[in-house]
Design a protein around this motif. Structure first.
Motif, PDB file in Angstrom:
ATOM      1  N   HIS A  18      50.313  22.183  51.184  1.00 10.43           N
ATOM      2  CA  HIS A  18      50.633  23.561  51.548  1.00 10.43           C
ATOM      3  C   HIS A  18      50.405  24.455  50.340  1.00 10.43           C
ATOM      4  O   HIS A  18      50.450  23.987  49.203  1.00 10.43           O
ATOM      5  N   PRO A  19      50.190  25.764  50.568  1.00  5.03           N
ATOM      6  CA  PRO A  19      50.145  26.696  49.435  1.00  5.03           C
ATOM      7  C   PRO A  19      51.471  26.654  48.678  1.00  5.03           C
ATOM      8  O   PRO A  19      52.540  26.518  49.278  1.00  5.03           O
ATOM      9  N   LYS A  20      51.399  26.742  47.373  1.00  7.63           N
ATOM     10  CA  LYS A  20      52.571  26.615  46.513  1.00  7.63           C
ATOM     11  C   LYS A  20      53.683  27.603  46.885  1.00  7.63           C
ATOM     12  O   LYS A  20      54.862  27.274  46.812  1.00  7.63           O
ATOM     13  N   LYS A  21      53.304  28.810  47.339  1.00 12.07           N
ATOM     14  CA  LYS A  21      54.320  29.818  47.656  1.00 12.07           C
ATOM     15  C   LYS A  21      55.085  29.493  48.937  1.00 12.07           C
ATOM     16  O   LYS A  21      56.144  30.070  49.185  1.00 12.07           O
ATOM     17  N   ASP A  22      54.600  28.555  49.745  1.00 13.97           N
ATOM     18  CA  ASP A  22      55.290  28.141  50.966  1.00 13.97           C
ATOM     19  C   ASP A  22      56.207  26.949  50.739  1.00 13.97           C
ATOM     20  O   ASP A  22      56.766  26.401  51.683  1.00 13.97           O
ATOM     21  N   LEU A  23      56.342  26.533  49.490  1.00 17.18           N
ATOM     22  CA  LEU A  23      57.166  25.377  49.140  1.00 17.18           C
ATOM     23  C   LEU A  23      58.237  25.790  48.133  1.00 17.18           C
ATOM     24  O   LEU A  23      58.142  26.840  47.506  1.00 17.18           O
ATOM     25  N   VAL A  24      59.238  24.942  47.972  1.00 22.90           N
ATOM     26  CA  VAL A  24      60.247  25.151  46.939  1.00 22.90           C
ATOM     27  C   VAL A  24      60.240  23.902  46.051  1.00 22.90           C
ATOM     28  O   VAL A  24      60.076  22.777  46.531  1.00 22.90           O
ATOM     29  N   ARG A  25      60.383  24.120  44.754  1.00 25.29           N
ATOM     30  CA  ARG A  25      60.357  23.016  43.791  1.00 25.29           C
ATOM     31  C   ARG A  25      61.771  22.521  43.545  1.00 25.29           C
ATOM     32  O   ARG A  25      62.700  23.308  43.370  1.00 25.29           O
ATOM     33  N   VAL A  26      61.915  21.210  43.529  1.00 28.98           N
ATOM     34  CA  VAL A  26      63.166  20.558  43.160  1.00 28.98           C
ATOM     35  C   VAL A  26      62.871  19.803  41.870  1.00 28.98           C
ATOM     36  O   VAL A  26      61.848  19.131  41.755  1.00 28.98           O
ATOM     37  N   VAL A  27      63.764  19.945  40.885  1.00 30.13           N
ATOM     38  CA  VAL A  27      63.485  19.390  39.567  1.00 30.13           C
ATOM     39  C   VAL A  27      64.611  18.472  39.099  1.00 30.13           C
ATOM     40  O   VAL A  27      65.774  18.705  39.400  1.00 30.13           O
ATOM     41  N   LYS A  28      64.227  17.393  38.385  1.00 31.02           N
ATOM     42  CA  LYS A  28      65.188  16.492  37.741  1.00 31.02           C
ATOM     43  C   LYS A  28      64.976  16.618  36.246  1.00 31.02           C
ATOM     44  O   LYS A  28      63.868  16.416  35.746  1.00 31.02           O
ATOM     45  N   ASN A  29      66.040  16.966  35.512  1.00 30.40           N
ATOM     46  CA  ASN A  29      65.900  17.116  34.059  1.00 30.40           C
ATOM     47  C   ASN A  29      66.223  15.809  33.340  1.00 30.40           C
ATOM     48  O   ASN A  29      66.497  14.791  33.966  1.00 30.40           O
TER      49      ASN A  29
END
Length: 99
Positions: A18-29
Motif C-alpha cells: 500500500h502507499p505509505k500514507k495509507d499505513l501506520v508505523r508501529v515501532v519497537k525500540n
C-alpha cells in the motif's frame, strides 16, 4: 511537471503493498517498548499496518506484532492500536485524504 514515485510499504497483517500514507508505523525500540509511530520517524524496528479497523482487530487476534518483533506485546497495546486506527479511519472519511 514530473510525476513523483509513491513510496510503498507492505502491510504486516495482510501482506499487501500500500502507499505509505495509507499505513501506520508501529515501532519497537531498544528497550523492547512497542508504540504507534504516527510521524514515521521514531528510532527502532518498524512494521506497517493498514488504517483499517478490521486489519487491526485481526492483528490483535493473531498477535502479529509478537511474531514480528519476537517479544511479548502487551494486550493493551493492541487495544490502543485498534482505537488509533479507528480514529484515523474516521478522520480520513470525514476530511478526505488531506487529513
Amino acid at each position: 511537471m514530473k510525476k513523483r514515485k509513491v513510496p510503498l510499504r507492505k502491510d504486516i497483517v495482510t501482506g499487501e503493498m500500500h502507499p505509505k500514507k495509507d499505513l501506520v508505523r508501529v515501532v519497537k525500540n531498544k528497550q523492547d517498548e512497542v508504540a504507534v509511530d504516527p510521524t514515521g520517524k521514531m528510532p527502532g524496528r518498524g512494521a506497517y499496518i493498514s488504517l483499517d479497523v478490521e486489519v487491526a482487530k485481526l492483528a490483535k487476534k493473531q498477535k502479529t506484532f509478537d511474531k514480528a518483533f519476537g517479544i511479548k506485546v502487551d494486550a493493551s497495546f493492541y487495544d490502543d492500536l485498534v482505537a488509533y486506527v479507528d480514529h484515523q479511519q474516521a478522520r480520513k472519511e470525514l476530511f478526505g485524504n488531506d487529513a
